[in-house]
Design an enzyme around this catalytic site. Structure first.
Site, PDB file in Angstrom:
ATOM      1  N   SER A   1       0.798  -1.517   0.167  1.00  9.64           N
ATOM      2  CA  SER A   1      -0.299   0.208  -0.166  1.00  9.64           C
ATOM      3  C   SER A   1       0.686   1.191   0.152  1.00  9.64           C
ATOM      4  O   SER A   1       2.129   1.346   0.085  1.00  9.64           O
ATOM      5  CB  SER A   1      -0.859   0.070   1.457  1.00  9.64           C
ATOM      6  OG  SER A   1      -0.307   0.018   2.226  1.00  9.64           O
ATOM      7  N   LYS A   2       0.677   2.527  -0.390  1.00 10.10           N
ATOM      8  CA  LYS A   2       0.636   4.024   0.258  1.00 10.10           C
ATOM      9  C   LYS A   2       1.727   3.736   1.385  1.00 10.10           C
ATOM     10  O   LYS A   2       3.033   4.197   1.617  1.00 10.10           O
ATOM     11  CB  LYS A   2      -0.229   4.898  -0.574  1.00 10.10           C
ATOM     12  CG  LYS A   2      -0.154   4.539  -2.429  1.00 10.10           C
ATOM     13  CD  LYS A   2      -1.139   5.684  -2.874  1.00 10.10           C
ATOM     14  CE  LYS A   2      -1.751   5.365  -4.090  1.00 10.10           C
ATOM     15  NZ  LYS A   2      -3.089   5.821  -4.423  1.00 10.10           N
TER      16      LYS A   2
END
Length: 294
Positions: A229-230
């Site tokens: 994920s970011k």
């Protein structure tokens, strides 16, 4: 074109990563295999999370991987009136209510306990708007294309926020209104959104909107065992076609499509042509997560 209408809907909080690519690729292949439409929607309803240039970077990355969308890009930031109309309808139906409670106040409860359902507890404080999950469709049942029969009671998940205290629209309402207005009837996305589906089905039912079919994909984990994920600082995808080639092949392998090794260095258009012809969701393994290099 067939009746199939799918979409990819990233939040422009940063560039796409390998997990994003897997979701985008699966939805693209599913649409193209069905000779359907594949749209792109930028979910930018939360400006503080969307740095300048992030959306443009996403468009460049998708183009580098050959994932070309149909029609104009849709922007949630331009959809305020549609969301406001939906919220007003839910309020008129007695299914949405203002709420002054903060997360700190109900931190000892597993889900928000509905304290403002019968009236705002602290009228002088800012208010969010929540869904009355106890009054809508219950239980919510659907057949996921990978995970099979699903059944949830949304009341056990709590009254989800529809509009935040700062006036920004929340994901659950925006995605339901947009999917309906854009005619989306097939949703392919990560399994981390599986338990969001009950609220969305409840909203679809309350607003008399059609419900799409769902295919929730296994999540991709990094070497640390966390979902890519970011927030977990997953490496950004490249935005040039030559650099995209090996990663596209890797994404096809992560989707259990068994791409030939000889395709690993092939142009992305050649890899995608093979992948469209051979796309088989039945090959997906219904595990909630597996290693990045599996």
């Amino acid at each position: 074109m067939s009746a199939y209408r799918g979409r990819f809907a990233p939040t422009p909080s940063g560039p796409l990563h390998l997990g994003s690519l897997v979701a985008a690729l699966a939805s693209f292949l599913d649409a193209r295999r069905a000779r359907g439409r594949w749209g792109l929607r930028i979910e930018d309803v939360d400006p503080p999370r969307c740095p300048p240039g992030a959306a443009d970077a996403i468009l460049r990355q998708l183009e580098a991987f050959g994932l070309h969308w149909d029609g104009p890009v849709a922007w949630q930031s331009e959809r305020h009136d549609a969301y406001a109309a939906a919220l007003a309808r839910l309020e008129a139906l007695g299914l949405a209510y203002p709420c002054s409670c903060s997360r700190r106040q109900w931190r000892d409860h597993p889900v928000y306990p509905g304290w403002c359902r019968d009236g705002v507890r602290e009228p002088d404080k800012p208010r969010a708007w929540r869904l009355r999950s106890d009054l809508g469709l219950r239980p919510v049942r659907w057949e996921d294309r990978l995970f099979g029969p699903q059944a949830f009671d949304p009341a056990e998940l709590g009254d989800v926020v529809l509009r935040r205290k700062d006036g920004l629209w929340a994901y659950q309402l925006a995605v339901v209104v947009d999917d309906a207005d854009q005619g989306i009837n097939e949703v392919v996305r990560g399994a981390d959104l599986l338990d969001n589906t009950p609220w969305q089905r409840q909203l679809q039912h309350a607003l008399s909107l059609p419900a799409p079919r769902y295919l929730h994909l296994p999540l991709i984990l990094g070497d640390d065992g966390q979902k890519l994920s970011k927030q977990n600082l997953a490496p950004a995808l490249p935005d040039t076609e030559p650099e995209a080639r090996p990663l596209l092949h890797r994404a096809l392998a992560l989707l259990d499509q068994a791409p030939p090794a000889a395709l690993a260095g092939a142009p992305v258009d050649e890899q995608l042509a093979w992948a469209i012809d051979h796309w088989a969701p039945s090959r997906l393994r219904p595990a909630l997560a597996r290693g990045e290099d599996a």
